[in-house]
Design a protein around this motif. Structure first.
Motif, PDB file in Angstrom:
ATOM      1  N   ILE A 112     -71.723 -50.221   7.039  1.00  0.00           N
ATOM      2  CA  ILE A 112     -72.183 -50.822   5.793  1.00  0.00           C
ATOM      3  C   ILE A 112     -73.568 -51.396   6.035  1.00  0.00           C
ATOM      4  O   ILE A 112     -73.764 -52.234   6.920  1.00  0.00           O
ATOM      5  N   ILE A 113     -74.529 -50.933   5.253  1.00  0.00           N
ATOM      6  CA  ILE A 113     -75.922 -51.351   5.404  1.00  0.00           C
ATOM      7  C   ILE A 113     -76.248 -52.352   4.302  1.00  0.00           C
ATOM      8  O   ILE A 113     -76.154 -52.047   3.120  1.00  0.00           O
ATOM      9  N   VAL A 115     -66.538 -56.061   0.780  1.00  0.00           N
ATOM     10  CA  VAL A 115     -66.053 -54.703   1.043  1.00  0.00           C
ATOM     11  C   VAL A 115     -65.767 -54.517   2.528  1.00  0.00           C
ATOM     12  O   VAL A 115     -64.757 -53.901   2.914  1.00  0.00           O
ATOM     13  N   ALA A 116     -66.630 -55.049   3.390  1.00  0.00           N
ATOM     14  CA  ALA A 116     -66.429 -54.917   4.836  1.00  0.00           C
ATOM     15  C   ALA A 116     -65.098 -55.524   5.251  1.00  0.00           C
ATOM     16  O   ALA A 116     -64.332 -54.914   6.009  1.00  0.00           O
ATOM     17  N   THR A 136     -68.523 -51.510  10.709  1.00  0.00           N
ATOM     18  CA  THR A 136     -69.717 -52.153  11.266  1.00  0.00           C
ATOM     19  C   THR A 136     -70.606 -52.577  10.108  1.00  0.00           C
ATOM     20  O   THR A 136     -70.995 -51.746   9.282  1.00  0.00           O
ATOM     21  N   LEU A 137     -70.920 -53.862  10.040  1.00  0.00           N
ATOM     22  CA  LEU A 137     -71.796 -54.412   9.001  1.00  0.00           C
ATOM     23  C   LEU A 137     -73.154 -54.691   9.625  1.00  0.00           C
ATOM     24  O   LEU A 137     -73.259 -55.455  10.591  1.00  0.00           O
ATOM     25  N   VAL A 138     -74.195 -54.064   9.085  1.00  0.00           N
ATOM     26  CA  VAL A 138     -75.541 -54.182   9.649  1.00  0.00           C
ATOM     27  C   VAL A 138     -76.448 -54.885   8.640  1.00  0.00           C
ATOM     28  O   VAL A 138     -76.591 -54.426   7.500  1.00  0.00           O
ATOM     29  N   VAL A 139     -77.050 -56.015   9.056  1.00  0.00           N
ATOM     30  CA  VAL A 139     -77.962 -56.754   8.176  1.00  0.00           C
ATOM     31  C   VAL A 139     -79.282 -57.001   8.898  1.00  0.00           C
ATOM     32  O   VAL A 139     -79.306 -57.167  10.123  1.00  0.00           O
ATOM     33  N   ASN A 187     -65.545 -63.409  -2.815  1.00  0.00           N
ATOM     34  CA  ASN A 187     -64.123 -63.103  -2.744  1.00  0.00           C
ATOM     35  C   ASN A 187     -63.755 -62.625  -1.337  1.00  0.00           C
ATOM     36  O   ASN A 187     -63.218 -61.553  -1.126  1.00  0.00           O
ATOM     37  N   SER A 188     -64.057 -63.501  -0.377  1.00  0.00           N
ATOM     38  CA  SER A 188     -63.700 -63.243   1.014  1.00  0.00           C
ATOM     39  C   SER A 188     -62.395 -63.971   1.304  1.00  0.00           C
ATOM     40  O   SER A 188     -61.866 -64.690   0.466  1.00  0.00           O
ATOM     41  N   HIS A 189     -61.887 -63.778   2.502  1.00  0.00           N
ATOM     42  CA  HIS A 189     -60.672 -64.474   2.916  1.00  0.00           C
ATOM     43  C   HIS A 189     -60.926 -65.142   4.267  1.00  0.00           C
ATOM     44  O   HIS A 189     -61.017 -64.446   5.265  1.00  0.00           O
TER      45      HIS A 189
END
Length: 484
Positions: free
Chosen positions: A181-182, A191-192, A203-206, A349-351
């Protein structure tokens, strides 16, 4: 030439439909021009809830409470199949679409027009659609935003998904296992985590140093830790330089790391969805990521207003609806209502949920003298309701002045989206932190954390006042001796 409508809304977003209903309830004549509406947000919310349920069931198994399971992707863990998840989300989206349906709006008196159109300035200002000229006294742009595709070598030829099409595009009976996820927008974080909790490798890339650079840094750090616990690999300060397709596999070059993946989700910045509207002809200016508006939400053409993510910022429904209310009132009456975001909360809307309102700790200390700002903290593990529900991960932070004025709040934890509303109400009504400390919340409830955090204000003031401490010690010493 007569005016056809009091307000013509160029929609395509839920904020446009919300604005249409609000204007009609004020007895105005309204036209809503719409080509499509994006329900990706609703789909994600539904999938996020499924992932939360699965996660909670697995937590119960860890406590010795077991459920019957037919399909598992990991040993001794509950899972849900992708077809089941899609079926559930389709039902949720169908219900939401029914509530916000165009037929319901038409029944309320909105003139709903399906089609694409554009502005024209001659012989008069109007919006042309389906070979009709809609002449309004004012206009409202609520057409939403579209992806601003980053310039990454090989991205277009390799293929990618976006936040608006990710759930509709997945036709397989199983989810792709590996994801990159870019981008560091709030929805990419949601979403991640959802994909990770549905059993995918993510893999979340920021590019920035933080996954949420505009949020409270302490809260963002804690959320990143939770993502990593859930299995999301987070890479910060890693610009994507290249994407390649090698032997049927997608490869992403993030800084010095090459990552193999099945799917790529691009969730970078958005740009206003206005290219086909011929705005230049009616003197409406826009930049790459937003329309230019003043604090009354007027564009550079004073008869055309705008609201929602078409004017930039994070895409939060409650923020867009707030802007829609302000824009509708200014467009229908007189433009005298400014937007004021200080008391408008937002939530991820995370947990656990992340929610904020007002100033963060860093922003408050930049705006005021550091010794005037007090930071009040309480952790969820001190709350009985959190212990009972085994949701002790979290923190509540209140940012206040020494006089008790509440400047902002950041909450990470269960029910944070509900709790932030209470603090928002207190801020909007200029209720001091002292009054929050006197809540006497229902026991047990998560509201207890607000009460406990607010009580830190009087304690911190006492701790920083040696003279008052000496007086109180002397007073009670005198009382004890006097009673004898």
């Amino acid at each position: 030439m007569t005016i056809d409508y009091d307000l013509v809304i160029i929609g395509g977003s839920l904020a446009g439909r919300y604005a249409a209903l609000a204007a009609t309830q004020l007895k105005a004549t309204v036209a809503l021009v719409e080509s499509q509406v994006n329900c990706g947000f609703s789909q994600h919310q539904a999938l996020s809830e499924i992932s939360k349920i699965v996660h909670n069931l697995n937590d119960m198994a860890g406590l010795g409470i077991h459920t019957t399971q037919a399909n598992t992707c990991k040993k001794h863990q509950v899972s849900v199949t992708w077809p089941e998840a899609k079926l559930y989300t389709q039902g949720v989206v169908s219900n939401i679409q029914e509530q916000h349906s165009l037929s319901n709006l038409a029944a309320q008196g909105v003139d709903v027009i399906l089609g694409r159109g554009q502005f024209q300035s001659l012989p008069y200002l109007a919006f042309a659609v389906n070979q009709r000229l809609l002449r309004g006294r004012t206009y409202l742009l609520a057409s939403g935003s579209v992806l601003c595709l980053p310039e990454i070598e090989g991205l277009q030829t390799t293929g990618y998904l976006t936040l608006s099409n990710i759930w509709r595009s997945l036709k397989q009976t199983t989810l792709p296992q590996n994801w990159v996820i870019i981008g560091g927008v709030p929805q990419s974080i949601e979403v991640a985590q959802t994909l990770a909790r549905l059993g995918c490798n993510v893999t979340l890339v920021v590019k920035s140093a933080s996954i949420l650079p505009y949020a409270d840094s302490e809260i963002a750090h804690l959320l990143q830790a939770q993502l990593e616990v859930d299995g999301v690999r987070v890479l910060t300060q890693k610009p994507i330089t290249q994407v390649k397709l090698i032997e049927g596999k997608k490869w992403v070059q993030a800084g010095d790391k090459a990552i193999e993946t099945d799917e790529i989700l691009v969730a970078t910045g958005q740009q206003p969805n206005v290219e086909s509207l011929n705005l230049a002809a009616v003197a409406v200016k826009w930049q790459q990521h937003r329309l230019v508006v003043n604090n009354k939400l007027q564009t550079t053409n004073h008869r055309i207003y705008a609201c929602g993510d078409v004017i930039g910022g994070y895409d939060f429904t409650n923020v867009a609806n707030y802007e829609a209310r302000i824009a509708v009132k200014n467009a229908l009456f007189f433009p005298r209502f400014p937007v004021e975001y200080r008391c408008i909360p937002w939530a991820l809307n995370s947990h656990p949920t992340l929610a904020e309102v007002g100033l963060t700790e860093a922003q408050a200390k930049r705006q005021f003298k550091p010794d005037e700002v007090l930071v009040l903290r309480q952790y969820y593990k001190t709350v009985t309701a959190a212990q009972l529900r085994d949701e002790t991960t979290g923190i509540c932070k209140l940012i206040v002045l020494r006089n008790g004025e509440i400047l902002g709040a950041s909450i990470l934890g269960a029910e944070a989206g509900e709790l932030i509303n209470l603090i928002t109400l207190a801020m909007s009504q200029k209720i001091s932190v002292k009054q929050l400390a006197n809540l006497s919340s229902v026991y047990p409830s998560f509201s207890e954390i607000i009460e406990n955090t607010a009580k830190e204000w009087s304690q911190q003031k006492l701790n920083s006042n040696p003279a008052l401490q000496d007086f109180l010690e002397g007073f009670f010493h005198f009382r004890r001796n006097w009673n004898l």
